[in-house]
Design a protein around this motif. Structure first.
Motif: not given
Length: 213
Positions: A51-56
């Protein structure tokens, strides 16, 4: 017809080397912020990291650029600009992202993605994934997804500079951002389903967004 005339004026100015006239002092802040909101950065589990990678990699700050600009009397100032992964007219990035999620390190809630700090800001507690799924037309049934993302355009974020042409730019930018999200998700082996028909007023209420903005 009025919008088409504005587009023609813009294209004519660009073709002739003319400059757009606008008041830079009227620009809104680069990043929308909720100063009193609690913040969280998903890092604990594999789902959190995805999730963090997708947003960043979709909306986060990917790099910075800076240059020196003369100010007269042999003075100069350093100008910096943050760049995002998806293209944006004038680098103004008028599209904000909200995320409904619930993972091991992210308490169930509706969050705003603060790109400047790469964190999630809690807008409304509780698991609202099902609420958002019901507001899609037609409503979605079945198991809840890992997260539901809502992309929201802030008109004045580029309207102060581009006027009537800003609306068309925002439509193009949402499409480019959706393509970026889908590409990043594919690399992470996540499945993304996009929806462009939804109950707008109900989502505005849930997010706390004023439709006039």
């Amino acid at each position: 017809s009025g919008s088409l005339a504005a587009v023609h004026r813009y294209l004519a100015a660009a073709a002739s080397g003319g400059r757009l006239c606008y008041d830079a002092a009227s620009a809104p802040p680069t990043y929308r912020n909720y100063p009193l909101a609690s913040r969280v950065r998903p890092t604990a589990s594999r789902e959190d990291r995805l999730l963090a990678t997708l947003m960043r990699q979709s909306l986060g700050v990917s790099r910075y650029g800076w240059w020196h600009a003369p100010t007269g009397s042999e003075g100069e100032q350093v100008i910096t600009r943050a760049h995002r992964p998806a293209p944006s007219g004038g680098g103004l990035n008028p599209v904000q992202a909200y995320l409904a999620a619930a993972t091991s390190s992210v308490p169930a809630g509706l969050y705003h993605y603060d790109a400047g700090h790469d964190t999630l800001q809690l807008v409304r507690p509780g698991d609202h994934r099902a609420d958002l799924a019901r507001l899609v037309l037609p409503a979605q049934d079945g198991p809840l997804p890992l997260a539901v993302m809502v992309l929201s355009g802030v008109f004045w974020a580029n309207g102060f500079k581009y006027g009537e042409f800003a609306y068309q730019l925002q439509c193009l930018e949402v499409g480019a951002l959706l393509a970026q999200v889908s590409a990043v998700a594919s690399g992470l082996e996540l499945v993304v389903r996009s929806h462009v028909r939804f109950d707008g007023p109900a989502i505005d209420t849930l997010l706390g967004c004023g439709p006039e903005a």
